[in-house]
Scaffold this motif. Structure first.
Motif, short mmCIF file in Angstrom:
data_model
loop_
_atom_site.label_atom_id
_atom_site.label_comp_id
_atom_site.label_asym_id
_atom_site.label_seq_id
_atom_site.Cartn_x
_atom_site.Cartn_y
_atom_site.Cartn_z
N THR A 279 77.39 -64.30 3.10
CA THR A 279 77.52 -62.79 3.26
C THR A 279 76.38 -62.37 4.48
N PHE B 76 79.15 -57.62 4.49
CA PHE B 76 80.25 -58.31 4.70
C PHE B 76 80.26 -59.81 3.99
N GLU B 77 81.65 -60.03 3.81
CA GLU B 77 81.88 -61.57 3.28
C GLU B 77 82.16 -62.45 4.54
N GLU C 157 83.79 -66.08 6.67
CA GLU C 157 84.53 -67.27 6.47
C GLU C 157 83.31 -68.27 6.70
N ASN D 142 89.11 -48.66 -1.10
CA ASN D 142 89.67 -49.80 -0.71
C ASN D 142 90.24 -49.77 0.76
N LYS E 151 87.40 -49.64 3.18
CA LYS E 151 86.87 -51.21 3.56
C LYS E 151 88.04 -51.77 4.28
N LYS E 152 89.12 -51.88 4.18
CA LYS E 152 90.35 -52.37 4.92
C LYS E 152 90.11 -52.05 6.42
N LYS F 285 86.98 -53.57 8.03
CA LYS F 285 86.99 -54.75 8.06
C LYS F 285 88.03 -54.98 9.32
N THR G 228 86.09 -61.54 5.79
CA THR G 228 87.14 -61.66 4.73
C THR G 228 87.10 -60.55 3.66
N ASN G 229 85.93 -59.98 3.66
CA ASN G 229 85.68 -58.93 2.51
C ASN G 229 84.52 -57.91 3.04
N VAL G 230 84.79 -56.57 2.53
CA VAL G 230 83.76 -55.75 2.99
C VAL G 230 83.34 -55.07 1.44
N TRP G 231 81.91 -55.01 1.28
CA TRP G 231 81.47 -54.53 0.15
C TRP G 231 80.55 -53.15 0.51
#
Length: 151
Positions: free
Chosen positions: A56, A81-82, A84, A121, A124-125, A128, A141-144
């Protein structure tokens, strides 16, 4: 003959006791084996899910005024951020100014429905996708949102 009858009863009682003991030991072994193996399978699943967590990167805290919206004045967000791979951290550090600009512009351009959406959601998309546009060495790969305040 009376002794033979008592001997048969003693032998029969001994056989019954042995069968009960053997059945008990076999049942104990059977249940112990299967309960331990099912616990091992559960532990393997937990370990797999822990290994699935990728590196992260803390993208920082943002307080942004919302443009073109009468009801919402600002958004305060903390974003993580998550990634790769861990190699992406160097690129994210280099591009921190570009990333901050993308996130601020993205948050400012949103409307009330997107910002107040349960789970966030959509935003977040969008964040990202906007940040991934400028990355070279990999993708997010992901956003928190560790904090998201919409007022």
């Amino acid at each position: 003959m009376a002794e033979e009858g008592q001997m048969n009863y003693k032998m029969l009682a001994l056989i019954v006791v042995l069968v009960i003991i053997i059945t008990g030991v076999a049942s104990f072994t059977f249940f112990t084996y299967f309960s331990v193996s099912s616990d091992d399978k559960n532990n393997e699943k937990e370990i797999t899910s822990i290994e699935d967590i990728r590196p992260t990167y803390n993208a920082g805290d943002y307080t942004v005024n919302i443009s073109n919206n009468n009801q919402i004045n600002f958004v305060r967000a903390s974003i993580v951020f998550e990634l790769e791979s861990t190699e992406m951290v160097k690129e994210l550090d280099k591009r921190s100014a570009q990333i901050r600009d993308r996130i601020i512009s993205t948050l400012r351009a949103q409307n009330e429905e997107i910002l107040k959406e349960p789970g966030a959601n959509t935003i977040k998309k969008i964040v990202k996708d906007k940040v991934n546009e400028i990355l070279i060495s990999g993708k997010i790969t992901n956003v928190w949102f560790t904090e998201l305040v919409v007022q």
